[in-house]
Write a protein that holds these residues in place. Structure first.
Motif, PDB file in Angstrom:
ATOM      1  N   LYS A 185      -2.799   5.340   1.883  1.00 17.11           N
ATOM      2  CA  LYS A 185      -2.662   4.031   0.911  1.00 17.11           C
ATOM      3  C   LYS A 185      -2.543   4.837  -0.387  1.00 17.11           C
ATOM      4  O   LYS A 185      -3.110   5.789  -0.601  1.00 17.11           O
ATOM      5  N   ASP A 221      -2.705   2.616  -3.469  1.00 13.94           N
ATOM      6  CA  ASP A 221      -3.005   1.648  -4.185  1.00 13.94           C
ATOM      7  C   ASP A 221      -3.440   2.358  -5.569  1.00 13.94           C
ATOM      8  O   ASP A 221      -4.207   3.332  -5.673  1.00 13.94           O
ATOM      9  N   HIS A 227       0.744  -1.334  -0.086  1.00 12.61           N
ATOM     10  CA  HIS A 227       0.045  -0.058  -0.012  1.00 12.61           C
ATOM     11  C   HIS A 227       0.919   1.277   0.075  1.00 12.61           C
ATOM     12  O   HIS A 227       0.259   2.639  -0.116  1.00 12.61           O
TER      13      HIS A 227
END
Length: 284
Positions: free
Chosen positions: A174, A176, A90
């Motif tokens: 995070k 992502d 992440h």
């Protein structure tokens, strides 16, 4: 050289550490992994009256998920950060940059919190935390408070931490779906970065929708290359990225020292920004 004399305190809890710092006032230094403080003591560049050793405090190591963020204990070592599956999944930029900190011996002893609290603009991780839009959690006599990374680094080796506050955790959003890359130029594997560039990019329909660029060693504090970030919006090929990277040094005040002149550092910032963004975007 032999360090100056000081009083040594090893508290058993965060609360005890905060009290020790409050009692010592401006004359205390915190010892975590020792990779920043011990060289300063040995070279007599620091003269604390009290050294507060927090290296064995419980509860300040490890990585966990909380409210959609990664929360990393301040005493988590660089080695642990690099190997942690949550960080790798992440927050890939943090893992990639931390893997380039000094050498394995330093990474096994040095801590994430210690590196950030030391606030050396030539350190790799402060600029990375800026690019990640992270925040730092400090605990003092009045409790805990969160400090955004953009407000934490206030000057050369200076932070927003009060003398009676202890850095206890780092919170990282995070990333992502973002591409990332950390690029740096250094004279040897163990030396500080002459220049470093932390790049995060998000692509949509083959173009860069958003970019965040953190600069290492381009001023008295870590910096965001805001002009380059703005110029990168919409870039879709090598030429557009290269043009945007030419603005990477705008607003910076690089130092002149034995490693490089300000002009050379500005040149490196442009070159390394281009390389880092292309790698992060998968265009290189």
């Amino acid at each position: 050289m032999i360090p100056p004399a000081f009083e040594y305190v090893r508290p058993g809890s965060v609360e005890e550490a905060v009290r020790a710092l409050a009692d010592a006032g401006q004359e205390a230094k915190v010892l975590a992994g020792g990779q920043s403080l011990l060289p300063l003591l040995r070279l007599r560049l620091a003269f604390p009256e009290v050294v507060v050793d927090i290296g064995r405090l419980p509860g300040l190591r490890g990585v966990r998920e909380e409210d959609g963020l990664l929360v990393i204990g301040a005493l988590t070592t660089h080695h642990q950060v690099v190997r942690d599956p949550l960080v790798r999944r992440h927050a890939g930029l943090l893992a990639a940059a931390t893997a380039q900190v000094a050498d394995p011996a330093v990474r096994h002893r040095g801590t994430l919190g210690g590196s950030l609290a030391h606030a050396d603009p030539a350190g790799d991780l402060p600029a990375v935390l800026l690019a990640l839009d992270g925040e730092l959690v400090a605990q003092g006599p009045g409790g805990r408070r969160a400090i955004p990374a953009r407000e934490f680094f206030t000057g050369y080796l200076e932070t927003a931490l009060a003398p009676d506050e202890l850095l206890v955790a780092v919170r990282v959003p995070k990333t992502d779906g973002w591409g990332c890359h950390y690029e740096k130029f250094q004279r040897s594997a163990q030396s500080w970065a002459v220049i470093g560039v932390a790049a995060l990019v998000r692509r949509e329909n083959g173009h860069l929708a958003e970019a965040r660029i953190g600069l290492t060693n381009m001023g008295a504090t870590p910096l965001r290359a805001t002009a380059a970030e703005q110029a990168l919006a919409g870039a879709g090929d090598f030429r557009a990225v290269a043009r945007a990277a030419e603005s990477a040094a705008i607003g910076t005040v690089p130092a002149r020292d034995a490693a490089a002149s300000p002009e050379y550092r500005a040149h490196l910032a442009r070159v390394l920004t281009r390389r880092a963004v292309l790698a992060a975007a998968g265009m290189g």
